[in-house]
Write an enzyme that holds these catalytic residues in place. Sequence first.
Site, PDB file in Angstrom:
ATOM      1  N   CYS A   1       2.325  -0.485   3.559  1.00  0.00           N
ATOM      2  CA  CYS A   1       1.831  -1.340   2.294  1.00  0.00           C
ATOM      3  C   CYS A   1       2.818  -1.767   1.461  1.00  0.00           C
ATOM      4  O   CYS A   1       2.563  -2.898   0.812  1.00  0.00           O
ATOM      5  CB  CYS A   1       0.600  -0.290   1.562  1.00  0.00           C
ATOM      6  SG  CYS A   1      -0.636   0.453   2.307  1.00  0.00           S
TER       7      CYS A   1
HETATM    8  O1  KQY Z   1      -2.832   0.111   1.057  1.00  0.00           O
HETATM    9  C1  KQY Z   1      -2.562  -1.144   0.311  1.00  0.00           C
HETATM   10  N1  KQY Z   1      -2.050  -1.965   1.050  1.00  0.00           N
HETATM   11  C2  KQY Z   1      -2.586  -1.275  -1.064  1.00  0.00           C
HETATM   12  C3  KQY Z   1      -3.166  -0.289  -1.656  1.00  0.00           C
HETATM   13  C4  KQY Z   1      -3.270  -0.706  -3.277  1.00  0.00           C
HETATM   14  C5  KQY Z   1      -3.773   0.433  -4.097  1.00  0.00           C
HETATM   15  C6  KQY Z   1      -3.735   0.157  -5.576  1.00  0.00           C
HETATM   16  N2  KQY Z   1      -3.994   1.134  -6.416  1.00  0.00           N
END
Ligand code: KQY
Length: 363
Positions: free
Chosen positions: A356
Site C-alpha cells: 500500500c
Molecule cells: O491499504 C491501503 N492501500 C491504504 C490504507 C489506508 C488507510 C488509511 N488510514
Amino acid sequence: MTQPLASTPRSDGFRMPGEFEPHSGCWMMWPERPDNWRLDARPAQEAFAAVAEAIHPSDPVTMAVSPAQVSNARARLSPGIRVVEIASDDAWMRDTGPTFLVDAAGTRRAVDWHFNAWGGTFNGLYAPWDRDDAVAARVAGIEGVERYRAPFVLEGGAIHVDGDGTAFTTEECLLSPGRNPGLSKAEIEDLLKDYLGVEAVIWIPRGAYQDETTGHVDNLLHVCAPGLVALSWTEDCDDPQFDRSAEALAVLETVRDAKGRKLEIVKLPAPGPLFMSEVEAAGIETAKTGMARGGGQRLAGSYANFYIGNDRVVFPLLDPVTDDVARDILEGCFPGREIIGVPGREVLLGGGNIHCITQQVPA
Ligand code: KQY
C-alpha cells in the site's frame, strides 16, 4: 502540469505490466498525519524508512515528502534515496500515486485515478483529500510521462494485474457505494479493461476482514507471476477471515485467466489474529472523520501485502509464529529473488502495509 490525454490506454496500445516485470524505480510517501500514525508518526517514519532502505537500490526509491517534513525525512533516509517535495493528505503511494503503463515500444504512460479517501462523503476515511488526488499528476510529471485521467474512482491497491491480460479486484471494493455509485459492475469492468489494457477481470467477492479500504484486493492476495497467485489464508473456520479467503479460493480455483490458464494458488498463512493495543491506540490523535481507532480493534494483517522489486521481495514481519512460514512460501514463489522481511506492524496500525505504501515504475 500537462493536460491529460483524451484517449484511453487500451486504444493507444498501453497495458499495466505485472509487478514482477523490471522496474526503473519505486515511489513512496512520508507519513506524518497524527490522526492516523501514532506518536506524531515517528514510529511510522522509522518503519517507512526501513521499507525504503530494503527496496533500495534494487529499485531506486523516491520519497515524496510534504514541505514541513523535508529536513526530517532527509535526515532519516540514506543519501541514495531521492527526496522530493510533494504535499499530500496521507502516505499511501499505491493508492494516490499513478499506475504506470507500458506499450510494445517501451514507452511509459500513467493513469491518474480519481481518489476520494476510499469512500468520499459516504464512508471515506478523511476529508479533504484534494492534495492526495493531485499526487499522481505530480509524480507522472516528475517521471516525465504522459497521463490519462481515468473518469472514475479507484486506488492502486484495489487492483492487481498479471501483465498478460488479466486484472484482479474485489466486488466489495469496486462496487462499494462510496466510490462509483452511478456505475454498474459491467461498466466498471469495461473501464478497467480500457485503463489497464486487460481483456479479463477476475472478481473476488471480498477483501480482508476489517480492511478499512473496503476490501482492497492487495491486502488479500498478490499475483506472483502469470497464473500464480498467493492468497492470505486461515485454517480457523471460526475466524471471520475464513469465509472471505474461502470465497476467494473458490473463485480462483474455477476461473481461467485471459490466456485461458487455470491459476495455481499458494496459501500464505494469516498472521495473528492481530489487535491494536491500548497503548498503541492512545498514541493516535482523535480523528475528526472516519478513522476512529481503539484498543482491542482487530487489524487487517496480511502477508500478501508485499512489494516485488527487481531482485527481491519485501514483505511485512507481523507475527513471530508465522513470519518464517510466510518467508519460506514466498521463497518458493519467487525463485531468484531475495526475500526480505521488514517490521510491518507500524504500517498495519495505519491501515495498510508494504504494498500500500509503494508504487513501482516500470523500466
Ligand atoms: O491499504 C491501503 N492501500 C491504504 C490504507 C489506508 C488507510 C488509511 N488510514
